[in-house]
Write an enzyme that holds these catalytic residues in place. Sequence first.
Site, PDB file in Angstrom:
ATOM      1  N   CYS A   1      -0.984   5.173  10.139  1.00  0.00           N
ATOM      2  CA  CYS A   1       0.295   4.547  10.457  1.00  0.00           C
ATOM      3  C   CYS A   1       0.118   3.172  11.054  1.00  0.00           C
ATOM      4  CB  CYS A   1       0.983   5.326  11.570  1.00  0.00           C
ATOM      5  SG  CYS A   1       1.829   6.714  11.052  1.00  0.00           S
TER       6      CYS A   1
ATOM      7  N   CYS B   1       2.671  -3.649  15.284  1.00  0.00           N
ATOM      8  CA  CYS B   1       2.604  -3.250  13.871  1.00  0.00           C
ATOM      9  C   CYS B   1       1.929  -4.327  13.022  1.00  0.00           C
ATOM     10  CB  CYS B   1       4.012  -2.979  13.351  1.00  0.00           C
ATOM     11  SG  CYS B   1       4.075  -2.710  11.563  1.00  0.00           S
TER      12      CYS B   1
ATOM     13  N   GLU C   1       0.820  -1.205   0.000  1.00  0.00           N
ATOM     14  CA  GLU C   1       0.000   0.000   0.000  1.00  0.00           C
ATOM     15  C   GLU C   1       0.853   1.255   0.000  1.00  0.00           C
ATOM     16  OE1 GLU C   1      -4.054  -1.473   2.128  1.00  0.00           O
ATOM     17  OE2 GLU C   1      -2.424  -0.986   3.451  1.00  0.00           O
TER      18      GLU C   1
ATOM     19  N   CYS D   1       7.216  -7.475   6.596  1.00  0.00           N
ATOM     20  CA  CYS D   1       8.422  -7.019   7.300  1.00  0.00           C
ATOM     21  C   CYS D   1       8.850  -8.115   8.249  1.00  0.00           C
ATOM     22  CB  CYS D   1       8.149  -5.727   8.067  1.00  0.00           C
ATOM     23  SG  CYS D   1       9.632  -5.086   8.901  1.00  0.00           S
TER      24      CYS D   1
ATOM     25  N   CYS E   1       7.730  -5.966  14.959  1.00  0.00           N
ATOM     26  CA  CYS E   1       7.450  -5.100  16.111  1.00  0.00           C
ATOM     27  C   CYS E   1       6.060  -5.467  16.649  1.00  0.00           C
ATOM     28  CB  CYS E   1       7.505  -3.628  15.706  1.00  0.00           C
ATOM     29  SG  CYS E   1       9.145  -3.157  15.125  1.00  0.00           S
TER      30      CYS E   1
ATOM     31  N   CYS F   1       3.361   8.489   1.423  1.00  0.00           N
ATOM     32  CA  CYS F   1       3.997   7.485   2.289  1.00  0.00           C
ATOM     33  C   CYS F   1       4.106   6.194   1.490  1.00  0.00           C
ATOM     34  CB  CYS F   1       3.116   7.310   3.528  1.00  0.00           C
ATOM     35  SG  CYS F   1       3.679   5.999   4.621  1.00  0.00           S
TER      36      CYS F   1
HETATM   37  N1  SAH Z   1       9.962  -0.013   9.312  1.00  0.00           N
HETATM   38  C1  SAH Z   1      10.079   1.372   9.464  1.00  0.00           C
HETATM   39  C2  SAH Z   1       9.100   2.176   8.630  1.00  0.00           C
HETATM   40  C3  SAH Z   1       7.702   1.632   8.522  1.00  0.00           C
HETATM   41  S1  SAH Z   1       6.739   1.714   9.988  1.00  0.00           S
HETATM   42  C4  SAH Z   1       9.966   1.762  10.939  1.00  0.00           C
HETATM   43  O1  SAH Z   1       9.623   0.912  11.750  1.00  0.00           O
HETATM   44  O2  SAH Z   1      10.277   2.901  11.243  1.00  0.00           O
HETATM   45  C5  SAH Z   1       6.374   3.464  10.104  1.00  0.00           C
HETATM   46  C6  SAH Z   1       6.003   3.949  11.494  1.00  0.00           C
HETATM   47  O3  SAH Z   1       4.710   3.472  11.889  1.00  0.00           O
HETATM   48  C7  SAH Z   1       6.980   3.458  12.557  1.00  0.00           C
HETATM   49  O4  SAH Z   1       7.321   4.487  13.439  1.00  0.00           O
HETATM   50  C8  SAH Z   1       6.150   2.415  13.263  1.00  0.00           C
HETATM   51  O5  SAH Z   1       6.633   2.153  14.523  1.00  0.00           O
HETATM   52  C9  SAH Z   1       4.780   3.029  13.232  1.00  0.00           C
HETATM   53  N2  SAH Z   1       3.716   2.075  13.535  1.00  0.00           N
HETATM   54  C10 SAH Z   1       3.709   0.754  13.310  1.00  0.00           C
HETATM   55  N3  SAH Z   1       2.547   0.205  13.741  1.00  0.00           N
HETATM   56  C11 SAH Z   1       1.803   1.207  14.244  1.00  0.00           C
HETATM   57  C12 SAH Z   1       0.488   1.295  14.792  1.00  0.00           C
HETATM   58  N4  SAH Z   1      -0.285   0.214  14.895  1.00  0.00           N
HETATM   59  N5  SAH Z   1       0.042   2.489  15.197  1.00  0.00           N
HETATM   60  C13 SAH Z   1       0.811   3.598  15.040  1.00  0.00           C
HETATM   61  N6  SAH Z   1       2.032   3.586  14.518  1.00  0.00           N
HETATM   62  C14 SAH Z   1       2.535   2.407  14.112  1.00  0.00           C
HETATM   63 FE1  SF4 Z   2       8.668  -3.560  10.340  1.00  0.00          FE
HETATM   64 FE2  SF4 Z   2       6.418  -2.577  11.336  1.00  0.00          FE
HETATM   65 FE3  SF4 Z   2       8.587  -2.784  12.887  1.00  0.00          FE
HETATM   66 FE4  SF4 Z   2       8.523  -0.941  10.922  1.00  0.00          FE
HETATM   67  S1  SF4 Z   2       7.198  -1.016  12.738  1.00  0.00           S
HETATM   68  S2  SF4 Z   2      10.206  -2.365  11.432  1.00  0.00           S
HETATM   69  S3  SF4 Z   2       7.305  -2.068   9.368  1.00  0.00           S
HETATM   70  S4  SF4 Z   2       7.452  -4.490  11.965  1.00  0.00           S
END
Ligand code: SAH
Ligand code: SF4
Length: 380
Positions: free
Chosen positions: A354, A118, A91, A111, A115, A104
């Site tokens: 996000c 996420c 997306e 990934c 995390c 974005c």
């Molecule tokens: N992998 C990279 C970029 C993609 S994620 C990273 O982790 O920075 C982009 C941002 O969205 C990151 O700061 C991530 O921590 C945040 N993010 C992920 N899941 C989220 C959620 N459920 N609610 C709000 N922010 C989230």
């Molecule tokens: Fe990967 Fe999501 Fe962690 Fe970013 S926040 S590194 S996209 S798992």
Amino acid sequence: MKQNLLEFDAAGLTAWFAGMGEKPFRAKQVLRWLHQFGEDDFERMTDVAKSLRTRLAEHAEVRLPQVMLDSAAADGTRKWLLDVGNGNAVECVFIPEENRGTLCISTQAGCALDCAFCSTGKQGFNRNLTTGEIIGQLWWAKKALGDFRAHGSSDTNRRIAGTDFSGDRIISNVVLMGMGEPLANLDNVVTALHLMLDDNAYGLSRRRVTVSTSGILPAMDRLRDECPVALAVSLHAPNDALRDRLVPINRKYPLAELMAACRRYLEKSPRDFITFEYVMLDGVNDSEEHARELIRLVRDVPCKLNLIPFNPFPASGFKRSPAQRVRRFAEILMQAHIITTTRKTRGEDIDAACGQLAGQVRDRTQRREKRITTIAEAAP
Ligand code: SAH
Ligand code: SF4
């Protein structure tokens, strides 16, 4: 197989043209047709010699990911779901604001970093996107928004050298904050960044292109040396014990090393601060003590803090911090003179906020199945 010309930056395209016995200025012409005028048909590249157009049609193609879904949210946010083959889709999201328009984009199908909060991470990892698939998102968004220049029009978009002027572009900023970890796909990301910055392609200012990373340290140093752009670092916790849980890559690259890498990055960064992202999770990382610990952690790194209200997705197991607690957290940081902003949640009605970007990923790690089994086992 025909060569997809979207895989090349200027240097790559020039080399490929040289291999065909063509001059560098031809490569530049084609680069501009592809990325400045948004032309994907060689026949319509009217100032390119007819004989070259015929050769290009034989040996090359412009292969874009196909748009599967185009949705618009009530607040003007747009989201495109792009097919990248083999049952995978990613997306990309356009967020219009008063004085800028931010796109974005995604860098991987899924990934691997998993995390805890996420939804992309929860799908597991399938593969890296190619340069063409990364830049293809910008290409499509510009096409859909009418942001490409007409051939022959005066160049009102041209950046004034050394300034941050974005002209009358609809897409003035690009953030690599969609699906995936950009620094785990550095080679393709750097080539795509070259195109974003190239005045013969998208011509964006380095300060208006941001890579967001969860902190893959060797790649952060490489980005600094190879193509420094604005950097956002996903922090989410003020100490190693908590960050180990929320951002598992922390077990490999802990906070003290991450802070040192941020300072090294700033030596070459086009911006004089790092943006730290901090997703606010109810009762997990949002107490006053966490805020004070965070101040101590970032003391030696010129930075801005961006608090992100957690965006829920099914079975995430986390809740968004109440607005009052986010305000208090921000207040404590600001009293310590750390510039702190709270991200407005955009495009929620189309799941474009996000961390909600899910796309469609065939998970080779089978993590999703494992998770569903775990949830099923835990259910009463
Ligand atoms: N992998 C990279 C970029 C993609 S994620 C990273 O982790 O920075 C982009 C941002 O969205 C990151 O700061 C991530 O921590 C945040 N993010 C992920 N899941 C989220 C959620 N459920 N609610 C709000 N922010 C989230
Ligand atoms: Fe990967 Fe999501 Fe962690 Fe970013 S926040 S590194 S996209 S798992």
